[in-house]
Enzyme design. Structure first.
Site, mmCIF file in Angstrom:
data_model
loop_
_atom_site.group_PDB
_atom_site.id
_atom_site.type_symbol
_atom_site.label_atom_id
_atom_site.label_comp_id
_atom_site.label_asym_id
_atom_site.label_seq_id
_atom_site.Cartn_x
_atom_site.Cartn_y
_atom_site.Cartn_z
ATOM 1 N N ILE A 15 -10.290 -11.348 50.241
ATOM 2 C CA ILE A 15 -10.050 -9.906 50.104
ATOM 3 C C ILE A 15 -9.774 -9.555 48.644
ATOM 4 C CG2 ILE A 15 -8.710 -7.940 50.968
ATOM 5 C CD1 ILE A 15 -8.066 -9.706 53.438
ATOM 6 N N SER A 127 -0.405 -7.291 57.813
ATOM 7 C CA SER A 127 -1.366 -7.609 58.859
ATOM 8 C C SER A 127 -0.958 -6.945 60.156
ATOM 9 C CB SER A 127 -1.366 -9.132 59.044
ATOM 10 O OG SER A 127 -1.982 -9.485 60.255
ATOM 11 N N TYR A 152 3.422 -17.713 60.108
ATOM 12 C CA TYR A 152 2.581 -16.840 59.279
ATOM 13 C C TYR A 152 2.921 -15.364 59.546
ATOM 14 C CZ TYR A 152 -1.433 -13.868 58.345
ATOM 15 O OH TYR A 152 -2.218 -12.825 57.946
ATOM 16 N N LYS A 156 4.792 -12.212 57.207
ATOM 17 C CA LYS A 156 4.298 -10.840 56.966
ATOM 18 C C LYS A 156 5.399 -9.822 57.266
ATOM 19 C CE LYS A 156 0.282 -11.915 55.462
ATOM 20 N NZ LYS A 156 0.055 -11.798 54.007
#
Ligand code: UFG
Length: 341
Positions: A15, A127, A152, A156
Site C-alpha cells: 500500500i 484495518s 495483529y 491495530k
C-alpha cells in the site's frame, strides 16, 4: 504551488508504494523509509519509473529510534504516513511479541519524533479487523470495536488508541486512522503490486499465483457459511483507490483548520463480495479457468464484513472509483508482469 513533503514509513510495501505514486501525482514531495523486512527495492524502482522522479529512500527500521531520528534531522516534511507494520494474522498468533514490538514501537517512535521536531500530521494504517465479527452490516465508524481476535488485530486497536491519546495530549498534532477493508489489485502500469513472500495467505495473490501455475489449486475456505452462496463476504478495495484516500487525508489535515484533530474513516467500496463471486469474476474478466476446490473453513475467519464509506465520501471527498473487474484484471496483469521484473 508546490505542496509540502510527506514521510512514507513502509513506502516499499504494497500500500505504501501505491500511496507514494498518488502523493507524487498530487504534487507532494515524498521521502520513503523502509527496513525492507517484507518488501523489496523493486517496488521503489517501480514507483520511480511510474512517476519519473528519483524519490529519496532511506533503509531504516522505524523501531531504531536513533537511526530514525536522522531522517528527521535530514529531511523537512510536515506529514507522515505509517505503513511500517507486520500484517500477517496467522504469523501474529505464532509470534505475538514480534507483532507488539514491531507495530507499536515503530508507531510510538514516529509519534515521538513528530512531536520532538514539531511536525504535525500523521495518517495511520488501520484495518476493518478492529470491528471483529460485526452484529450489523455495513459497518460505520460508530460500529463498536470488538475484542481483537489476533495479536495483529490487537496492535491495530492499540495503535489507534495511542494515536488518539497522543493527539489529545499534544497541541498542533493531528491524526487520521484509515480503516482499510480488503485491499487488492495493482497499479494499472503493472510496475508495482503485491509481492507476497512465500505462500500467499490472502485470497487474490493466491488466486493469481494459482492462475500462473505457481500454486496447484486454490482452496475456498468454507461454503457452508450463512451467506447467499455459503462463502465469506468481504469488501474488496482497489489499492489505487485506497492510496488516493491517503492523499485526501493528508490534504484534509493540511487544509481544513477546524477539522477534529483525530478522525477515523472506513475505506471500502460499500459492496460485499463473496469468495466464490470473486473467483467467478476473476475467471470471466481474465478469460481463464482457475483450479479451485472447496476446503474446510479457515480458523478465525469472520463470516461477513463490508463498509459504510459515507463518512469518507462526505468528509474526505473520497470515493472508490475502480470497479471490481478492472481491479481483478490489474491483479492478473501484475502477476504476469512479475516474471519480467
Ligand atoms: N480465502 C480463501 N482461500 C485462500 C485465502 C483466503 O478462501 O487461499 C478466503 C478467506 O477465508 C476469506 C477471504 O478469502 O473469507 C479473504 O481472505 P484474506 O486472507 O484475503 O483476507 P481477510 O479478510 O482474512 O484478512 C484481511 C487482511 C488482514 C486484515 C483483515 C481484516 O489480510 O490483514 O483483512 O481487515 F486484518
Amino acid at each position: 504551488m508546490k505542496k509540502s513533503s510527506v514521510l512514507v514509513c513502509g513506502g516499499a510495501g504494497y500500500i505504501g508504494s501505491h500511496t507514494t505514486v498518488e502523493l507524487i501525482n498530487a504534487g507532494y514531495d515524498v521521502v520513503i523509509v523502509d527496513n525492507l523486512s517484507n518488501s523489496d527495492r523493486k517496488a521503489i524502482e517501480g514507483v520511480c519509473q511510474i512517476t519519473g522522479i528519483n524519490i529519496p529512500f532511506i533503509e531504516v527500521d522505524c523501531c531504531d529510534r536513533e537511526a530514525f531520528r536522522k531522517v528527521f534531522e535530514q529531511y523537512e516534511f510536515d506529514s507522515a504516513i505509517h505503513f511500517a507494520a507486520s500484517k500477517a494474522v496467522g504469523e501474529s498468533v505464532a509470534k505475538p511479541m514480534l507483532y507488539y514490538r514491531n507495530n507499536l514501537t515503530s508507531l510510538m517512535n514516529l509519534i515521538d519524533l513528530m512531536c520532538e521536531f514539531g511536525r504535525h500530521n500523521i495518517v495511520f494504517s488501520s484495518s476493518c479487523t478492529v470491528y471483529g465479527e460485526p452484529d450489523k452490516q455495513p459497518v460505520t465508524e460508530q460500529t463498536p470495536r470488538k475484542e481483537a481476535t489476533s495479536p495483529y488485530g490487537n496492535t491495530k486497536q492499540i495503535s489507534e488508541d495511542i494515536l488518539r491519546d497522543a493527539v489529545a495530549a499534544t497541541e498542533g498534532l493531528k491524526g487520521i486512522a484509515l480503516r482499510y477493508f480488503n485491499p487488492i489489485g495493482a497499479h494499472p502500469s503493472a510496475l508495482i503490486g503485491e509481492l507476497p513472500r512465500g505462500v500467499p495467505q490472502n485470497l487474490v495473490p493466491y488466486i493469481t499465483q494459482t492462475a500462473a501455475g505457481i500454486r496447484e489449486c486454490l482452496s475456498v475456505f468454507g461454503d457452508d457459511y450463512p451467506t447467499p452462496d455459503g462463502s465469506c463476504i468481504r469488501d474488496y478495495i482497489d489499492v489505487v483507490d485506497l492510496a488516493k484516500a491517503h492523499v485526501k487525508a493528508i490534504g484534509r489535515m493540511i487544509e481544513v483548520a477546524d477539522a477534529p484533530r483525530y478522525e477515523v474513516f472506513n475505506i471500502g467500496t460499500g459492496r460485499g463480495v463473496s469468495v466464490l463471486e470473486l473467483v467467478t469474476r476473476f475467471q470471466e474478466v481474465n478469460n481463464l479457468k482457475l483450479n479451485y476446490k472447496i476446503a474446510p473453513r479457515r480458523a478465525g475467519d469472520i463470516v461477513a464484513i463490508w463498509a459504510d464509506p459515507t463518512k469518507a465520501n462526505d468528509v474526505l471527498g473520497w470515493h472508490a472509483e475502480r470497479n471490481l473487474d478492472d481491479t481483478l484484471a490489474a491483479a492478473w496483469a501484475w502477476q504476469k508482469n512479475l516474471e519480467t521484473l
